[in-house]
Scaffold this motif. Structure first.
Motif, mmCIF file in Angstrom:
data_model
loop_
_atom_site.group_PDB
_atom_site.id
_atom_site.type_symbol
_atom_site.label_atom_id
_atom_site.label_comp_id
_atom_site.label_asym_id
_atom_site.label_seq_id
_atom_site.Cartn_x
_atom_site.Cartn_y
_atom_site.Cartn_z
ATOM 1 N N UNK A 151 0.812 -1.210 0.000
ATOM 2 C CA UNK A 151 0.000 0.000 0.000
ATOM 3 C C UNK A 151 0.841 1.253 0.000
ATOM 4 N N UNK A 152 0.392 2.270 -0.735
ATOM 5 C CA UNK A 152 1.054 3.574 -0.734
ATOM 6 C C UNK A 152 0.047 4.612 -0.253
ATOM 7 N N UNK A 153 0.367 5.244 0.844
ATOM 8 C CA UNK A 153 -0.494 6.243 1.473
ATOM 9 C C UNK A 153 -0.326 7.571 0.743
ATOM 10 N N UNK A 154 -1.426 8.114 0.221
ATOM 11 C CA UNK A 154 -1.348 9.417 -0.429
ATOM 12 C C UNK A 154 -2.227 10.458 0.270
ATOM 13 N N UNK A 155 -2.425 10.275 1.564
ATOM 14 C CA UNK A 155 -2.932 11.383 2.366
ATOM 15 C C UNK A 155 -1.821 12.434 2.423
ATOM 16 N N UNK A 156 -2.178 13.694 2.479
ATOM 17 C CA UNK A 156 -1.158 14.747 2.464
ATOM 18 C C UNK A 156 -0.182 14.650 3.629
ATOM 19 N N UNK A 157 -0.651 14.142 4.777
ATOM 20 C CA UNK A 157 0.272 14.051 5.911
ATOM 21 C C UNK A 157 1.400 13.056 5.662
ATOM 22 N N UNK A 158 1.254 12.211 4.635
ATOM 23 C CA UNK A 158 2.291 11.219 4.321
ATOM 24 C C UNK A 158 3.448 11.814 3.531
ATOM 25 N N UNK A 159 3.253 13.022 2.966
ATOM 26 C CA UNK A 159 4.310 13.544 2.095
ATOM 27 C C UNK A 159 4.432 15.062 2.032
ATOM 28 N N UNK A 160 3.451 15.823 2.514
ATOM 29 C CA UNK A 160 3.400 17.261 2.224
ATOM 30 C C UNK A 160 4.576 18.050 2.789
#
Length: 231
Positions: A190-199
């Motif tokens: 799985x790849x998390x693309x919620x903004x908290x994962x990368x912003x």
């Protein structure tokens, strides 16, 4: 002669005792079933430069911890509603159960999908399955990246296993919807693309984050999950 009053009192006492024992068992069972935040097997900074330490610390100790805490609270409320036979309350709690339960499930998988020694390409049976179902590893990677980047708003990109068809499939889920609970696919990667994962690191350039995270994928873990899914 049988003393009816004595028998009645004895039965009442036994019933009360049984209820107390049952209540204690339920309480003990509930306390044992409390969800906890899983420990990471690596330091917060171990995935740099692909994912910075600040993101990992906030993501794990704050965001995931919140899902765990809210899941425990929601389950307690659900147990109370179930005990009262309050179907309306049970239905009302379903969205919170799905959101926080999914958040806990998804992140628990996510942490193990990553490794300081990750990246490269998978080996063995997993690679063979990828080539069979997608033609090549590069094609799978491109398709999963595209599906993940294309998630509208917050969500996840997944490589899953279709147990009925015996094949690998790519899917995307909105918010914290758990893959298996919503699609039937068994989650492998799985790849998390919620903004908290990368912003904090990649700002609004989600494609750069998705491109970078492939360098931290723990293919041994994904392979183990495939083996378990086939059993």
């Amino acid at each position: 002669f049988i003393n009816c009053a004595l028998v009645s009192h004895f039965c009442w006492h036994m019933l009360k005792t049984r209820k107390c024992i049952l209540k204690k068992k339920i309480l003990v069972s509930a306390s044992r079933q409390k969800h906890t935040l899983p420990d990471l097997t690596y330091d917060y900074g171990a995935l740099e430069p692909h994912i910075c330490a600040e993101i990992m610390q906030l993501h794990h100790s704050k965001h995931h911890a919140t899902y765990v805490n809210n899941l425990n609270v929601t389950e307690e409320k659900y147990k109370e509603a179930l005990a009262k036979g309050d179907v309306t309350a049970q239905v009302a709690l379903q969205p919170a159960l799905k959101f926080n339960g999914g958040g806990h499930i998804n992140h628990t998988i996510f942490w193990t999908n990553l490794s300081p020694n990750g990246g490269g390409e998978p080996q063995g049976e997993l690679m063979e399955a990828i080539k069979r179902d997608f033609g090549s590893f590069q094609t799978m990677k491109e398709k999963m990246s595209a599906a993940t980047v294309a998630v509208q708003g917050s969500g996840w990109g997944w490589l899953g296993y279709d147990k009925d068809g015996g094949r690998l499939r790519i899917a995307a889920c909105a918010n914290q919807d758990p893959l298996q609970g919503t699609t039937g696919l068994i989650p492998l990667l799985g790849i998390d693309v919620w903004e908290h994962a990368y912003y904090l690191q990649y700002k609004n350039v989600r494609p750069d984050y998705v491109k970078a995270i492939w360098n931290a994928i723990n293919w041994d873990n994904v392979s183990e999950r495939l083996q378990a899914a086939k059993m």
